[in-house]
Design an enzyme around this catalytic site. Sequence first.
Site, short mmCIF file in Angstrom:
data_model
loop_
_atom_site.label_atom_id
_atom_site.label_comp_id
_atom_site.label_asym_id
_atom_site.label_seq_id
_atom_site.Cartn_x
_atom_site.Cartn_y
_atom_site.Cartn_z
N THR A 301 0.74 -1.33 0.14
CA THR A 301 -0.06 0.37 0.10
C THR A 301 0.90 1.24 0.02
OG1 THR A 301 -2.02 1.11 1.12
CG2 THR A 301 0.00 -0.02 2.33
N HIS A 353 2.74 -11.74 14.06
CA HIS A 353 4.20 -12.51 14.55
C HIS A 353 3.81 -13.89 15.04
CE1 HIS A 353 7.58 -11.90 16.81
NE2 HIS A 353 7.35 -10.83 17.57
#
Length: 382
Positions: A301, A353
Amino acid sequence: MTTAVTVPALPESVADATLVNWNKKPGDSVREGENLVDLETDKVVLEMPAPVSGVLKEITAQDGATVTGGDIIAYIEEGAVADAAAAPAAEKTAAPAAAAPAATDDKALSPAARKLAAEAGVAAGDIAGSGRGGRVTKNDVKQHLAGGSRRLEERVPMTRLRKRIAERLLEAQHNAAMLTTFNEVNMRAVMALRKKYQDAFVAKNGVKLGFMSFFVKAAVEALKKYPAVNAAIDGDDIIYHNYCDIGIAVSSPRGLVVPILRNAEMLGFADIENGILDYAGKAKDGSLAIEDMTGGTFTITNGGTFGSMMSTPIINPPQSGILGMHNIVERPIAENGQVVIAPMMYIALSYDHRIIDGREAVGFLVEIKQLIEDPARLILNL
């Protein structure tokens, strides 16, 4: 002969759709293939073409109705011709002698806007349209009547696309252990390369060489080196992809959409630029297909197009990573023991994560940085 207008079969991933913006009203002539109404799904807006030519006899599902594949939404009297003189005559009879002229103009109005403008006696040509293709909306008429000075409030329901965007963003925040790491990139080398070869690139390929193609190529190489960033979680399994389907976040009038560059690892700079240009045009005119936005293994983006200095982009589930580009700003940096001014960009990687360790995330961004600062490596595949 009366022909039913039915909702076409929707894609497998789409349960239903919402009717928005009927372009015709009962009694209007229609041509085969002419768009009757827009169908808004969770992902895209589809046009609903007339199956035959004739006169729109009846609308059985109004704006805002939820429909599924096979539902009948209107009937067309095939082969009939609308009486062009009947409508003006009826309007003349119904309108008071002192009434202001009705809103008539070549500019398209939504049904609600047309009704409000007609009641107020406002010419559509005097109203600035904010809708797709300059279409005048009900709110445009209200603002025009208010003279642009009165304070207005209007409660409108979210579009299906906006609701879906909201759901997916919350899903990402609630279901992923999301973390963001940052780095900065000196854009001097890429900018010099673009300036030197831009004219030749345009002459050969018919499209400008932009920054995004460099970042797509760099992301592909970084994803090969750190495959966890290109992976996804499915239950208790991790799915690794040996291909790079890169989603490019694009702003559209109806909200953010993410069309996919398939097999980006096989695309050249011109292929990437042409693909992005094509998707940007489709997003602007609302012609993106669901297939254009299905899948994707990683997303990029570019908030820099809006002037963003730094951000923490939200991953696009079930993907595990998203790269954020930002504005290029000249800043003082230390280079070979000297303070110099350089065009710098902050870049950000938001990642899940649960499957991507900090070492991999940092390494991924460092790889992006090194490739962009030495773009010859991208061209020579080093």
